[in-house]
Design a protein around this motif. Structure first.
Motif, PDB file in Angstrom:
ATOM      1  N   UNK A   1      34.352  26.247  45.979  1.00 45.86           N
ATOM      2  CA  UNK A   1      34.616  26.901  44.695  1.00 45.86           C
ATOM      3  C   UNK A   1      34.578  28.418  44.878  1.00 45.86           C
ATOM      4  N   UNK A   2      33.585  28.887  45.634  1.00 46.89           N
ATOM      5  CA  UNK A   2      33.474  30.336  45.866  1.00 46.89           C
ATOM      6  C   UNK A   2      34.690  30.873  46.599  1.00 46.89           C
ATOM      7  N   UNK A   3      35.175  30.114  47.595  1.00 45.49           N
ATOM      8  CA  UNK A   3      36.350  30.560  48.345  1.00 45.49           C
ATOM      9  C   UNK A   3      37.548  30.672  47.414  1.00 45.49           C
ATOM     10  N   UNK A   4      37.720  29.649  46.544  1.00 46.83           N
ATOM     11  CA  UNK A   4      38.840  29.687  45.596  1.00 46.83           C
ATOM     12  C   UNK A   4      38.700  30.898  44.672  1.00 46.83           C
ATOM     13  N   UNK A   5      37.462  31.119  44.256  1.00 47.17           N
ATOM     14  CA  UNK A   5      37.196  32.252  43.373  1.00 47.17           C
ATOM     15  C   UNK A   5      37.552  33.559  44.086  1.00 47.17           C
ATOM     16  N   UNK A   6      37.119  33.677  45.354  1.00 49.11           N
ATOM     17  CA  UNK A   6      37.398  34.895  46.121  1.00 49.11           C
ATOM     18  C   UNK A   6      38.899  35.078  46.283  1.00 49.11           C
ATOM     19  N   UNK A   7      39.601  33.968  46.554  1.00 51.36           N
ATOM     20  CA  UNK A   7      41.056  34.057  46.700  1.00 51.36           C
ATOM     21  C   UNK A   7      41.684  34.516  45.396  1.00 51.36           C
ATOM     22  N   UNK A   8      41.196  33.934  44.285  1.00 47.91           N
ATOM     23  CA  UNK A   8      41.736  34.309  42.977  1.00 47.91           C
ATOM     24  C   UNK A   8      41.512  35.784  42.687  1.00 47.91           C
ATOM     25  N   UNK A   9      40.266  36.237  42.947  1.00 48.58           N
ATOM     26  CA  UNK A   9      39.957  37.643  42.675  1.00 48.58           C
ATOM     27  C   UNK A   9      40.759  38.551  43.604  1.00 48.58           C
ATOM     28  N   UNK A  10      40.806  38.164  44.874  1.00 55.76           N
ATOM     29  CA  UNK A  10      41.584  38.945  45.835  1.00 55.76           C
ATOM     30  C   UNK A  10      43.030  39.045  45.411  1.00 55.76           C
ATOM     31  N   UNK A  11      43.551  37.915  44.926  1.00 55.37           N
ATOM     32  CA  UNK A  11      44.939  37.896  44.486  1.00 55.37           C
ATOM     33  C   UNK A  11      45.151  38.848  43.308  1.00 55.37           C
ATOM     34  N   UNK A  12      44.205  38.796  42.364  1.00 58.85           N
ATOM     35  CA  UNK A  12      44.331  39.677  41.198  1.00 58.85           C
ATOM     36  C   UNK A  12      44.252  41.141  41.616  1.00 58.85           C
ATOM     37  N   UNK A  13      43.333  41.435  42.546  1.00 59.58           N
ATOM     38  CA  UNK A  13      43.222  42.833  43.012  1.00 59.58           C
ATOM     39  C   UNK A  13      44.548  43.268  43.636  1.00 59.58           C
ATOM     40  N   UNK A  14      45.086  42.401  44.515  1.00 59.11           N
ATOM     41  CA  UNK A  14      46.356  42.753  45.165  1.00 59.11           C
ATOM     42  C   UNK A  14      47.460  42.960  44.138  1.00 59.11           C
ATOM     43  N   UNK A  15      47.530  42.028  43.158  1.00 57.06           N
ATOM     44  CA  UNK A  15      48.553  42.172  42.124  1.00 57.06           C
ATOM     45  C   UNK A  15      48.363  43.480  41.365  1.00 57.06           C
ATOM     46  N   UNK A  16      47.087  43.760  41.039  1.00 60.44           N
ATOM     47  CA  UNK A  16      46.805  44.994  40.302  1.00 60.44           C
ATOM     48  C   UNK A  16      47.271  46.197  41.108  1.00 60.44           C
ATOM     49  N   UNK A  17      47.007  46.155  42.421  1.00 61.67           N
ATOM     50  CA  UNK A  17      47.412  47.289  43.252  1.00 61.67           C
ATOM     51  C   UNK A  17      48.927  47.409  43.308  1.00 61.67           C
ATOM     52  N   UNK A  18      49.593  46.282  43.591  1.00 63.04           N
ATOM     53  CA  UNK A  18      51.035  46.408  43.835  1.00 63.04           C
ATOM     54  C   UNK A  18      51.831  46.637  42.566  1.00 63.04           C
ATOM     55  N   UNK A  19      51.284  46.264  41.416  1.00 63.60           N
ATOM     56  CA  UNK A  19      52.049  46.520  40.199  1.00 63.60           C
ATOM     57  C   UNK A  19      51.729  47.879  39.593  1.00 63.60           C
ATOM     58  N   UNK A  20      50.711  48.566  40.187  1.00 66.78           N
ATOM     59  CA  UNK A  20      50.367  49.879  39.644  1.00 66.78           C
ATOM     60  C   UNK A  20      51.331  50.935  40.191  1.00 66.78           C
ATOM     61  N   UNK A  21      51.117  52.146  39.750  1.00 64.77           N
ATOM     62  CA  UNK A  21      51.904  53.267  40.260  1.00 64.77           C
ATOM     63  C   UNK A  21      51.683  53.433  41.765  1.00 64.77           C
ATOM     64  N   UNK A  22      50.392  53.223  42.133  1.00 56.45           N
ATOM     65  CA  UNK A  22      50.031  53.271  43.540  1.00 56.45           C
ATOM     66  C   UNK A  22      50.899  52.302  44.359  1.00 56.45           C
ATOM     67  N   UNK A  23      51.094  51.102  43.775  1.00 56.47           N
ATOM     68  CA  UNK A  23      51.891  50.094  44.473  1.00 56.47           C
ATOM     69  C   UNK A  23      53.321  50.566  44.689  1.00 56.47           C
ATOM     70  N   UNK A  24      53.845  51.286  43.702  1.00 56.09           N
ATOM     71  CA  UNK A  24      55.225  51.801  43.834  1.00 56.09           C
ATOM     72  C   UNK A  24      55.303  52.782  45.010  1.00 56.09           C
ATOM     73  N   UNK A  25      54.253  53.619  45.122  1.00 56.45           N
ATOM     74  CA  UNK A  25      54.249  54.579  46.232  1.00 56.45           C
ATOM     75  C   UNK A  25      54.158  53.829  47.564  1.00 56.45           C
ATOM     76  N   UNK A  26      53.345  52.771  47.574  1.00 59.53           N
ATOM     77  CA  UNK A  26      53.218  51.991  48.809  1.00 59.53           C
ATOM     78  C   UNK A  26      54.574  51.442  49.239  1.00 59.53           C
ATOM     79  N   UNK A  27      55.306  50.906  48.260  1.00 59.81           N
ATOM     80  CA  UNK A  27      56.616  50.345  48.587  1.00 59.81           C
ATOM     81  C   UNK A  27      57.552  51.454  49.062  1.00 59.81           C
TER      82      UNK A  27
END
Lengths: 401, 542
Positions: free
Chosen positions: A212-238
């Motif tokens: 359960x913890x691993x799934x939770x970590x994956x979920x949180x990690x996924x949300x963090x990544x999404x948050x990063x890539x959809x932000x302005x910062x993410x646009x600069x990264x691309x």
């Protein structure tokens, strides 16, 4: 602020991914713990551990996709961050064994008694406390990534050069951890764990909780990544991924962006390693092998780089295939399969499973729209068609020379 | 004289019995009593002093049985009958022989007891062993004996050493004897200062680790001249040793560098010139090594006489095998990935997995035996370092391959086309060069050279499916360090990494040294991201 980030981060595929992950993370442990052994829907504990392992790999893949898919940094040494996180957790678990080891030494782990250590090396201090170990799981890989990235990005080591020196980094760590006098158990690594936070690591309940913890970590990690890539910062990264020099000339400090995302990614890999270790019960220097890191990259490539969901999916699909092949009569052919996967994916499926699916989906949608428009204005149809073809290309391939 | 000696106690007691004994004794000793017999009988005298004297005489007699007796004495198997003055050797299987003659005796006399030894005598015994071989007719044995005397510097063998020195014709043996004599004189209590200073000069001239140990072991209480002589000799030897260890490290470094260069040289073509990241490069090396194995197997079963030429046959074959596979890979995979270096990296990694597994399936996962031809085995001494022939040949071979490659790029039309395509692909194409054919051939050339490297590496490394993997990271380090696109950079990079590695090894240990090198390269790349000899101008941005 937070809700805004959430709504922005969640597109349809992200929502589907999180829902599926949540469903698995809840249903599998429940079926394992509540349903009787003979039941058709009962999931045996070994499968829970196996899936837990896949989920950790998925988190590792996610961390690679964040830097490779969105910032163009191909790290062939991400296994090192994964293993460092694993070692930090392993050290905590070793200290928890206490007097239950073969030599029953309350302070020193078995291998240290065996290797004639007189006292605990300083870098093992504090690992008897969970909070400290948990902190180290983030700090050690993060710090290494920060120092490494600070040196590499500042002097503009890019592309394959970076890949090669990240590989050298993990290779150097591999050699170092193989040494007995390095203080991490040498060849055998850390193993024979007894309990974590007072719970037996072998118990069904602990395994389910770790899953359960691993799934939770994956979920949180996924949300963090999404948050990063959809932000302005993410646009600069691309932007950096597609045209680094141009981004620099536009006034962005490319090094800082890269450093941030590289360090974040290393921390995620460290967490993945830390969750991986109690589930497989061992961490040894083999995890640093350059081959492992490259294999993790191919998970991302198979799933589709620059899609996040694809990375997680690729890790699970490839590892499931690996389990199926290496445990059956086909075991000698697994490396052929894996090798062919590398070649075929790069040649025929450069966008990966999700990328190809997305392109097809978008293409169909565009086609539909184009048909609608064509009925209205046939003159614009040709232009829309060519625009559709351009879409979904993940990396603009710049021909050398 | 010996007879009288034998008779003396008897005379003092009972003449008849003594005479009878003497006769019995003479009967058992067919030869006339000489220094040898005299010496043997003295073992029965009982005192340590007598035994020591007996050892000295026995050695001086140079009798063929002397060694047997000394060995027996050393092992506590020498028995003496104090009354009859007879000495026996009890063999390990319990058989008893007369020590002087070697004739079998039924049983030990009741009174016979083992000849006792104390520590001083034990030293004398080992010195005597050396003294005996000093006079051996075998040159190597003589030199060995002189070396061991040099270490033990036992005074008792001094006369033997001096005699041997005088009689010696061979220069090397003469040198060894002179050094042994010097060692003895240096430790001799009553030797004059002049002798000792001469001795120090001889030992200083030897100048190796053992000379150093010898000088360190000289007891205190020498005269001022000798003490200062020893100190200056020690300083000189230390300098000499430091110099030789530098030379040794440099040689090891050159040897390692040649191996690195050999492994990296093909990569310098595919990665350096073409810009293709070929992770399967190590597997090309492995294919070359397995080609050598197959050639040797064929020769073993069909034409064993050709074994010494097996490598010469393997070199072109390995080039063809690895080169052909290289061309195949280029045509089927890599040509679709030009301009996408990261994808190339992944695809070629996949290819390397496939090749490893294919070889594992065909030849098995274990190491295969590849033999050294006679001209590649063995070693020779150069000053104080040992140089093995295989390392020396590999160094020469590497340099030859490098020179041929350089000449090929410089003087052949293919080389010209390769350089043209590298510098400006489209311009080359408009000049009528078939660029895709040149690509294939260049990749084939790089792979073929990796195959040749495999032939050489099969001589010093285990031929297993994992052979290539152990070289791939090192090779990339060399090429990146030396600077991409520059063969000379690869040469300099390989040798400097090899030498740096070997100079770090004694300080940090083998593994830490390697780690240090990796870290240094990582830091170096920060400083000069394009390597030691970077291309300048527009090519950099390509």
């Amino acid at each position: 602020m937070t809700p805004h980030i959430l709504t922005r981060s969640l597109n349809r595929s992200a929502t589907v991914f999180l829902l599926v992950l949540a469903a698995l993370g809840i249903l599998l442990p429940l079926s394992n713990l509540l349903l009787p052994d003979g039941s058709f829907l009962h999931v045996p504990t070994y499968l829970i551990s196996l899936f837990g392992k896949y989920v950790c790999y998925a988190l590792l893949a996610l961390s690679i996709d964040l830097i490779w898919g969105y910032c163009g940094i191909l790290s062939l040494g991400h296994g090192a961050f994964f293993a460092l996180g694993g070692y930090a957790m392993g050290m905590y678990l070793m200290r928890q064994i206490g007097t239950r080891g073969v030599y029953a030494n309350p302070i020193l782990p078995d291998f240290m008694v065996f290797l004639n250590y007189k006292e605990l090396p300083w870098y093992w201090y504090g690992f008897d406390m969970f909070w400290f170990a948990a902190l180290m799981v983030l700090i050690v890989p993060g710090l290494l990534a920060f120092c490494f990235g600070w040196l590499a990005f500042r002097s503009r080591v890019t592309g394959v050069y970076l890949s090669i020196i990240t590989q050298a980094m993990t290779y150097a760590l591999l050699l170092a951890f193989f040494r007995n006098d390095f203080g991490f158990g040498g060849n055998n690594g850390l193993t024979d764990f007894k309990d974590i936070l007072g719970f037996n690591v072998q118990a069904d309940g602990t395994r389910a909780a770790l899953f359960v913890l691993s799934c939770l970590a994956l979920g949180i990690g996924f949300l963090i990544c999404r948050a990063v890539v959809t932000s302005k910062l993410g646009k600069v990264l691309i932007a950096i991924r597609d045209a680094e020099s141009r981004t620099r000339f536009l006034g962005y400090r490319v090094e800082s962006y890269k450093l941030f995302v590289f360090t974040l990614s290393a921390c995620m890999a460290g967490v993945a390693g830390a969750l991986y270790v109690p589930q497989v019960g061992i961490i040894n220097p083999g995890e640093f092998a350059p081959g492992n890191s490259i294999e993790a990259v191919i998970w991302v490539a198979v799933g589709g780089r620059g899609t996040l969901v694809g990375a997680a999916l690729g890790a699970i699909v490839v590892n499931y295939a690996k389990t199926v092949f290496t445990s059956g009569p086909l075991a000698p052919y697994w490396l052929f399969m894996l090798g062919a996967l590398f070649v075929l994916v790069t040649l025929l499926l450069p966008k990966g499973i999700i990328g190809t699916f997305n392109a097809w989906w978008e293409g169909r949608k565009e086609k539909d729209e184009a048909r609608d428009r064509a009925q209205r204005d046939s003159a614009t149809a040709a232009a829309a068609e060519s625009a559709a073809r351009e879409d979904g290309v993940i990396e603009r391939t710049m021909v050398k020379r | 004289m010996p007879l009288i000696r034998l008779l003396r106690p008897s005379l003092s007691r009972l003449l008849f019995a003594a005479l009878a004994l003497a006769f019995v004794h003479l009967a058992t000793q067919p030869a006339l009593a000489g220094p040898y017999e005299d010496a043997v009988a003295q073992f029965a005298a009982g005192s340590f002093a007598d035994t020591e004297e007996a050892i000295g005489k026995l050695v001086a007699s140079a009798h063929p049985r002397a060694a047997t007796i000394i060995v027996a004495l050393q092992d506590g198997r020498l028995f003496a009958d104090p009354d009859a003055k007879t000495v026996f050797i009890k063999a390990e299987d319990g058989k008893v022989t007369d020590a002087a003659t070697g004739d079998a005796v039924a049983a030990l006399p009741d009174k016979a007891s083992a000849v006792r030894l104390n520590n001083k005598l034990r030293r004398a015994v080992s010195g005597a062993m050396a003294g005996l071989t000093l006079l051996s007719p075998d040159l190597n044995k003589r030199i060995q004996a002189a070396q061991s005397v040099f270490k033990t510097h036992d005074e008792t063998v001094l006369p033997t050493v001096e005699a041997a020195l005088k009689a010696e014709k061979n220069a090397a043996a003469k040198q060894a004897f002179a050094e042994a004599r010097a060692a003895i004189l240096l430790f001799k209590q009553d030797a004059s200062d002049v002798d000792k200073l001469d001795a120090i000069a001889v030992i200083k001239a030897r100048g190796d680790q053992e000379a150093m140990a010898l000088l360190t072991g000289v007891p205190a209480g020498q005269s001022a001249a000798v003490t200062s002589g020893i100190a200056s000799a020690k300083a000189a030897i230390e300098r000499n040793l430091a110099l030789w260890s530098m030379v040794q490290n440099a040689w090891y470094g050159l040897s390692l560098g040649s191996v690195l260069l050999l492994a990296a040289i093909g990569l310098a073509i595919t990665f350096g010139v073409m810009g293709v990241i070929n992770m399967a490069h190590g597997e090309m090396v492995m294919l070359g090594a397995y080609t050598t194995f197959v050639v040797q197997e064929a020769i073993r079963t069909r034409y064993p006489a050709l074994f010494d030429y097996s490598l010469l046959i393997a070199v072109p074959l390995a080039f063809l095998v690895a080169g052909a596979i290289g061309v195949l890979i280029e045509r089927s995979v890599i040509r679709f990935l030009y301009g996408r270096p990261l994808e190339t990296l992944l695809a070629t990694w996949g290819l390397s997995l496939i090749q490893q597994q294919a070889v594992r399936t065909l030849f098995g996962p274990t190491n295969r035996e590849v033999g050294n031809p006679s001209w590649m085995s063995g070693a020779f001494e150069l000053g104080q370092i040992t140089i093995t022939y295989n390392r020396l040949w590999i160094l020469c071979f590497t340099l030859a391959v490098f020179a041929i490659l350089l000449a090929m790029l410089r003087y052949t039309s293919l080389g010209l086309e390769m350089r043209a395509v590298t510098q400006n692909r489209r311009m080359a194409a408009s000049m009528g060069i078939a660029t895709s054919r040149v690509d294939a051939l260049t990749f084939g050339l790089g792979s073929g050279i990796a195959g040749i490297a495999g032939v050489a590496l099969s001589q010093i490394d285990n031929v297993s499916p994992n052979l290539g993997q152990s070289y791939i990271i090192d090779s990339f380090m060399v090429v990146v360090f030396g600077g991409v696109g520059n063969l000379w950079g690869t040469l300099v990079g390989a040798f400097s990494l090899g030498i740096a590695n070997k100079f770090l090894e004694p300080v940090a240990g083998a593994v830490l040294g390697k780690i240090a090198i990796l870290v240094l390269i990582i830091l170096f790349i920060q400083k000069r991201p394009r390597g030691l000899f970077a291309l300048k101008g527009r090519a950099v941005e390509a």
